[in-house]
Design an enzyme around this catalytic site. Sequence first.
Site, PDB file in Angstrom:
ATOM      1  N   ASN A  87       0.870  -1.173   0.000  1.00 42.36           N
ATOM      2  CA  ASN A  87       0.000   0.000   0.000  1.00 42.36           C
ATOM      3  C   ASN A  87       0.908   1.225   0.000  1.00 42.36           C
ATOM      4  O   ASN A  87       1.469   1.577   1.033  1.00 42.36           O
ATOM      5  CB  ASN A  87      -0.904  -0.023   1.242  1.00 42.36           C
ATOM      6  CG  ASN A  87      -1.726   1.252   1.402  1.00 42.36           C
ATOM      7  OD1 ASN A  87      -1.806   2.066   0.474  1.00 42.36           O
ATOM      8  ND2 ASN A  87      -2.322   1.427   2.576  1.00 42.36           N
ATOM      9  N   TRP A  88       1.035   1.842  -1.166  1.00 39.35           N
ATOM     10  CA  TRP A  88       1.956   2.978  -1.292  1.00 39.35           C
ATOM     11  C   TRP A  88       1.438   4.231  -0.600  1.00 39.35           C
ATOM     12  O   TRP A  88       2.178   5.172  -0.386  1.00 39.35           O
ATOM     13  CB  TRP A  88       2.202   3.288  -2.777  1.00 39.35           C
ATOM     14  CG  TRP A  88       3.046   2.284  -3.501  1.00 39.35           C
ATOM     15  CD1 TRP A  88       3.521   1.085  -3.014  1.00 39.35           C
ATOM     16  CD2 TRP A  88       3.538   2.384  -4.854  1.00 39.35           C
ATOM     17  NE1 TRP A  88       4.269   0.455  -3.981  1.00 39.35           N
ATOM     18  CE2 TRP A  88       4.290   1.225  -5.120  1.00 39.35           C
ATOM     19  CE3 TRP A  88       3.383   3.340  -5.858  1.00 39.35           C
ATOM     20  CZ2 TRP A  88       4.911   1.002  -6.356  1.00 39.35           C
ATOM     21  CZ3 TRP A  88       3.992   3.121  -7.084  1.00 39.35           C
ATOM     22  CH2 TRP A  88       4.757   1.964  -7.332  1.00 39.35           C
ATOM     23  N   LYS A  89       0.151   4.280  -0.294  1.00 40.80           N
ATOM     24  CA  LYS A  89      -0.467   5.496   0.252  1.00 40.80           C
ATOM     25  C   LYS A  89      -0.163   6.674  -0.678  1.00 40.80           C
ATOM     26  O   LYS A  89      -0.019   6.483  -1.884  1.00 40.80           O
ATOM     27  CB  LYS A  89      -0.017   5.730   1.693  1.00 40.80           C
ATOM     28  CG  LYS A  89      -0.196   4.460   2.549  1.00 40.80           C
ATOM     29  CD  LYS A  89      -0.063   4.679   4.016  1.00 40.80           C
ATOM     30  CE  LYS A  89      -0.279   3.350   4.733  1.00 40.80           C
ATOM     31  NZ  LYS A  89      -0.351   3.485   6.175  1.00 40.80           N
ATOM     32  N   HIS A 118      -9.770   1.640   4.439  1.00 42.12           N
ATOM     33  CA  HIS A 118      -8.514   1.781   5.185  1.00 42.12           C
ATOM     34  C   HIS A 118      -8.756   2.724   6.367  1.00 42.12           C
ATOM     35  O   HIS A 118      -9.531   3.673   6.268  1.00 42.12           O
ATOM     36  CB  HIS A 118      -7.415   2.335   4.267  1.00 42.12           C
ATOM     37  CG  HIS A 118      -6.070   2.274   4.910  1.00 42.12           C
ATOM     38  ND1 HIS A 118      -5.646   3.210   5.826  1.00 42.12           N
ATOM     39  CD2 HIS A 118      -5.070   1.363   4.812  1.00 42.12           C
ATOM     40  CE1 HIS A 118      -4.438   2.873   6.258  1.00 42.12           C
ATOM     41  NE2 HIS A 118      -4.062   1.761   5.656  1.00 42.12           N
ATOM     42  N   GLU A 167      -7.160   5.091   7.467  1.00 38.66           N
ATOM     43  CA  GLU A 167      -6.917   6.510   7.157  1.00 38.66           C
ATOM     44  C   GLU A 167      -8.112   7.123   6.432  1.00 38.66           C
ATOM     45  O   GLU A 167      -8.396   8.316   6.591  1.00 38.66           O
ATOM     46  CB  GLU A 167      -5.611   6.637   6.349  1.00 38.66           C
ATOM     47  CG  GLU A 167      -4.401   6.374   7.244  1.00 38.66           C
ATOM     48  CD  GLU A 167      -3.203   5.738   6.550  1.00 38.66           C
ATOM     49  OE1 GLU A 167      -3.123   5.782   5.312  1.00 38.66           O
ATOM     50  OE2 GLU A 167      -2.351   5.192   7.274  1.00 38.66           O
ATOM     51  N   GLU A 206      -6.056  -4.555  10.391  1.00 43.21           N
ATOM     52  CA  GLU A 206      -5.011  -3.566  10.634  1.00 43.21           C
ATOM     53  C   GLU A 206      -5.320  -2.787  11.910  1.00 43.21           C
ATOM     54  O   GLU A 206      -6.079  -1.803  11.883  1.00 43.21           O
ATOM     55  CB  GLU A 206      -4.926  -2.578   9.462  1.00 43.21           C
ATOM     56  CG  GLU A 206      -4.558  -3.218   8.148  1.00 43.21           C
ATOM     57  CD  GLU A 206      -3.920  -2.217   7.190  1.00 43.21           C
ATOM     58  OE1 GLU A 206      -2.783  -2.468   6.775  1.00 43.21           O
ATOM     59  OE2 GLU A 206      -4.551  -1.185   6.890  1.00 43.21           O
ATOM     60  N   GLY A 262       2.047   2.339  10.784  1.00 39.34           N
ATOM     61  CA  GLY A 262       3.061   3.383  10.668  1.00 39.34           C
ATOM     62  C   GLY A 262       3.729   3.764  11.971  1.00 39.34           C
ATOM     63  O   GLY A 262       4.436   4.767  12.045  1.00 39.34           O
ATOM     64  N   SER A 282       2.755  -2.001  10.414  1.00 42.67           N
ATOM     65  CA  SER A 282       4.191  -2.121  10.699  1.00 42.67           C
ATOM     66  C   SER A 282       4.746  -3.516  10.422  1.00 42.67           C
ATOM     67  O   SER A 282       5.657  -3.978  11.113  1.00 42.67           O
ATOM     68  CB  SER A 282       4.508  -1.685  12.137  1.00 42.67           C
ATOM     69  OG  SER A 282       4.187  -0.313  12.310  1.00 42.67           O
ATOM     70  N   GLY A 296       2.545  -1.109   4.269  1.00 44.87           N
ATOM     71  CA  GLY A 296       2.689   0.293   3.897  1.00 44.87           C
ATOM     72  C   GLY A 296       4.149   0.666   3.701  1.00 44.87           C
ATOM     73  O   GLY A 296       4.743   0.410   2.649  1.00 44.87           O
ATOM     74  N   GLY A 297       4.742   1.260   4.722  1.00 45.47           N
ATOM     75  CA  GLY A 297       6.096   1.805   4.624  1.00 45.47           C
ATOM     76  C   GLY A 297       7.113   0.872   3.990  1.00 45.47           C
ATOM     77  O   GLY A 297       7.885   1.292   3.113  1.00 45.47           O
TER      78      GLY A 297
HETATM   79  P1  PGA Z   1       2.417   0.324   7.615  1.00 42.50           P
HETATM   80  O1  PGA Z   1       0.981   0.590   6.911  1.00 42.50           O
HETATM   81  O2  PGA Z   1       2.944  -0.981   7.089  1.00 42.50           O
HETATM   82  O3  PGA Z   1       3.266   1.505   7.165  1.00 42.50           O
HETATM   83  O4  PGA Z   1       2.187   0.303   9.080  1.00 42.50           O
HETATM   84  C1  PGA Z   1       0.091  -0.482   6.696  1.00 42.50           C
HETATM   85  C2  PGA Z   1      -1.199   0.063   6.130  1.00 42.50           C
HETATM   86  O5  PGA Z   1      -1.640   1.134   6.571  1.00 42.50           O
HETATM   87  O6  PGA Z   1      -1.801  -0.549   5.221  1.00 42.50           O
END
Ligand code: PGA
Length: 250
Positions: free
Chosen positions: A11-13, A96, A98, A167, A173, A211, A232-233
């Site tokens: 997930n590049w966001k 998600h 967010e 999640e 994050g 994470s 994500g990251g």
């Molecule tokens: P993260 O994000 O791996 O950076 O914690 C995961 C996500 O929000 O899908």
Amino acid sequence: MGMSGKLMVGNWKMNGSLAANTSLLSELLSGMGGVNCLAAVCVPATHLAQAQSLLAGSALALGAQDVSAHESGAYTGEVSAAMLRDFAVRYVIVGHSERRQFHGETDTVVAHKAQRALAAGITPIVCVGESLAEHEAGQTEAVVKRQLAAVIHTNGHCISEIVVAYEPVWAIGTGLTATPEQAQAVHAVLRAQLQAATAHSQRVPILYGGSMNAGNVAGLLAQPDVDGGLIGGASLKAPDFLSMLKAASR
Ligand code: PGA
């Protein structure tokens, strides 16, 4: 080499640029030897065309990060499921945390987004997860069951076509990962809820996210109800994401 059956989704966001995507995707594609899990990257909508062309014919599937709950029409700024379909999008993240947190998405909106994706032949990756406050108040199970119940209620007849991602919001994050045991406990709850809702005994993949990294991926994937990851990251760094794809390929 058989398929491991795990599904690993980056997930590049809101990250990337045409230049950065070219180098990240080419580095990923050149390192895919030995990867036999299912893998995808969910890119920003503006980068779908570029990613579609770079990923064509590869083992890395294309995903999007959101889809409109509406079919078409006067919804300025929205991107429909049919539009995603035009770029051969296979997966779309819906709900998600967010989106729920910063864009006011309710359980009902998320359920309709999943419905639009399914109607267009795109697999929705439905995200559920509790906040830190809910976690500390012991509400984890109640929250994730409520979030998933809305999606089941609206999509009951084709619920076996979705992917679920657990999640925990406090793990996204933050570098704080759920322990494999914590993740497994919640995944088992979601598994039971999905099994009760599916007529056939198809297994709905349940991914863990929050994470996840090259160091903790193996322990999480070793859990019986963890079918993959939403990353994500670590998905923005080719060596890290590739090592996670390899860990999922064993
Ligand atoms: P993260 O994000 O791996 O950076 O914690 C995961 C996500 O929000 O899908």
